[in-house]
Write an enzyme that holds these catalytic residues in place. Structure first.
Site, mmCIF file in Angstrom:
data_model
loop_
_atom_site.group_PDB
_atom_site.id
_atom_site.type_symbol
_atom_site.label_atom_id
_atom_site.label_comp_id
_atom_site.label_asym_id
_atom_site.label_seq_id
_atom_site.Cartn_x
_atom_site.Cartn_y
_atom_site.Cartn_z
ATOM 1 N N GLY A 1 36.221 39.529 37.109
ATOM 2 C CA GLY A 1 37.185 37.974 37.789
ATOM 3 C C GLY A 1 37.686 37.969 36.567
ATOM 4 O O GLY A 1 37.641 38.219 35.909
ATOM 5 N N GLY A 2 38.348 36.110 36.640
ATOM 6 C CA GLY A 2 39.255 35.977 35.397
ATOM 7 C C GLY A 2 38.073 35.655 34.282
ATOM 8 O O GLY A 2 38.953 35.444 32.837
ATOM 9 N N LYS B 1 26.371 40.609 32.677
ATOM 10 C CA LYS B 1 27.440 39.937 32.344
ATOM 11 C C LYS B 1 28.482 39.121 31.125
ATOM 12 O O LYS B 1 27.592 38.549 30.633
ATOM 13 C CB LYS B 1 27.581 38.649 32.740
ATOM 14 C CG LYS B 1 28.125 37.456 33.720
ATOM 15 C CD LYS B 1 27.798 36.502 34.517
ATOM 16 C CE LYS B 1 28.885 35.181 34.968
ATOM 17 N NZ LYS B 1 28.359 34.209 35.796
ATOM 18 N N ASP C 1 28.347 25.639 43.786
ATOM 19 C CA ASP C 1 29.151 26.942 44.601
ATOM 20 C C ASP C 1 28.326 27.856 45.005
ATOM 21 O O ASP C 1 27.835 28.495 44.624
ATOM 22 C CB ASP C 1 29.504 27.733 42.502
ATOM 23 C CG ASP C 1 30.542 29.297 43.028
ATOM 24 O OD1 ASP C 1 31.295 28.546 43.796
ATOM 25 O OD2 ASP C 1 30.786 29.287 42.492
ATOM 26 N N VAL D 1 30.951 42.430 35.485
ATOM 27 C CA VAL D 1 29.815 42.647 35.157
ATOM 28 C C VAL D 1 29.680 43.804 35.333
ATOM 29 O O VAL D 1 30.256 44.467 36.124
ATOM 30 C CB VAL D 1 29.240 41.789 36.390
ATOM 31 C CG1 VAL D 1 27.158 42.031 36.705
ATOM 32 C CG2 VAL D 1 29.514 40.454 36.706
#
Length: 336
Positions: free
Chosen positions: A44-45, A67, A169, A49
């Site tokens: 992702g940005g 991560k 989240d 991972v």
């Protein structure tokens, strides 16, 4: 208002970006500090991972998920501190329904978290690869996540003072389900707590469109009941395959609807008591929601008519079938 890329863009409509794991694998560094990276789980940005192995000690090797928190050009002290804050919160959480932190450090100029590797899929990927969960399966997932949230919300420091942790989240892609049916909450990257040194700038809404609570959108102070709203949205998505908020219009219009608490009503095919639970979790007003995650756990248990162990085995079987099915993306070991 700015917001992270919404989860519904790929859960409902399919991935917008082409993912080529073979191309990524060719660029994969083979060593990373005291770990050996063996595969990529997601990108992702903000982070990548990887599946990784620790350096052998007396012939013992541990497989983990790394991560790697990516640095971007122009980042300042606030961005660095946000990564440290994630680790500061996550390393304090020890619960069977929360992905555990094995290690935290720096390698190759990037901070990283070494995390428990979950052999399975995210709940979102599970629904995408198979079908919406049965009400009983979804309730089991929600009950396990509510346990995790109860633990996080009750976290205290060494003096006994509440750290006021809010995940911010909670969504299907941040819930991992293993081949054995174990359920674990992951990704505390934007969690709020009193021990955070970094602060969210004014006008910046952290969270995922489709799972935000009204008070998140309005920029108000949050407590654990905000996570319970997101958990209700998650329950809705797991049993229907779509988010409970009207989407497709401009983001500003969607945010306005969320702020006003405008969501789809609980589906008619659900049993009345389950519809009542869903309605209370997604109630616009805080006072109308369950007061704690522990209360949610107790209410869900009264709704589960099937044996929890049988449900977990069935959920694990669903994961195994979905994992073994042909797919262009890797299995999700940890959400990033």
């Amino acid at each position: 208002l700015r917001i992270h890329r919404p989860w519904h863009e790929w859960f409902v409509r399919g991935r917008k970006r082409t993912y080529n794991p073979r191309a990524v694998e060719e660029l994969l560094p083979r060593s990373f500090g005291r770990y050996r990276l063996t595969g990529i789980l997601g990108h992702g940005g903000m982070a990548s991972v990887y599946r990784a192995e620790s350096e052998p000690v007396a012939g013992v090797v541990r497989t983990v998920a790394i991560k790697r928190m990516l640095q971007r050009s122009g980042e300042g002290e606030t961005d660095f501190q946000a990564r440290v804050d994630e680790a500061r919160i996550w390393v304090r959480l020890h619960h069977p329904n929360i992905v555990g932190v094995v290690d935290f450090g720096e390698a190759g100029g990037d901070l990283f978290l070494a995390l428990e590797l979950v052999d399975g899929l995210s709940a979102s990927a599970l629904v995408m690869r198979s079908s919406p969960l049965s009400p009983a399966e979804a309730l089991l997932v929600v009950e396990r996540v509510a346990r995790a949230l109860a633990h996080a919300h009750a976290l205290r420091d060494e003096t006994g003072t509440s750290l006021q942790v809010v995940h911010r989240d909670v969504k299907p892609s941040n819930i991992l389900v293993s081949r054995d049916g174990d359920v674990k909450l992951t990704d505390f990257g934007i969690a709020r707590a009193t021990i955070r040194d970094s602060q969210t700038e004014a006008g910046f809404v952290k969270g995922s469109l489709g799972f935000l609570s009204p008070e998140q959108v309005r920029g108000e102070d949050l407590d654990g009941r905000s996570d319970l709203f997101s958990l209700g949205c998650t329950l809705y998505a797991l049993v229907t395959g779509r988010v409970p908020i009207p989407l497709g219009k401009s983001r500003a219009v969607v945010m306005e609807k969320i702020a006003k608490g405008e969501t789809f009503p609980p589906p008619d095919f659900l049993a009345p008591r389950l519809r009542e639970l869903l309605g209370s979790l997604m109630a616009p007003r805080l006072a109308e929601r369950p007061s704690t995650a522990d209360e949610v756990v107790k209410r869900v248990r009264t709704l589960l008519e099937e044996d929890a162990d049988d449900l977990q085995r069935a959920l694990g079987e669903r994961v195994r079938r979905a994992v073994d099915a042909p797919s262009s993306a890797p299995n999700v070991g940890v959400a990033g």
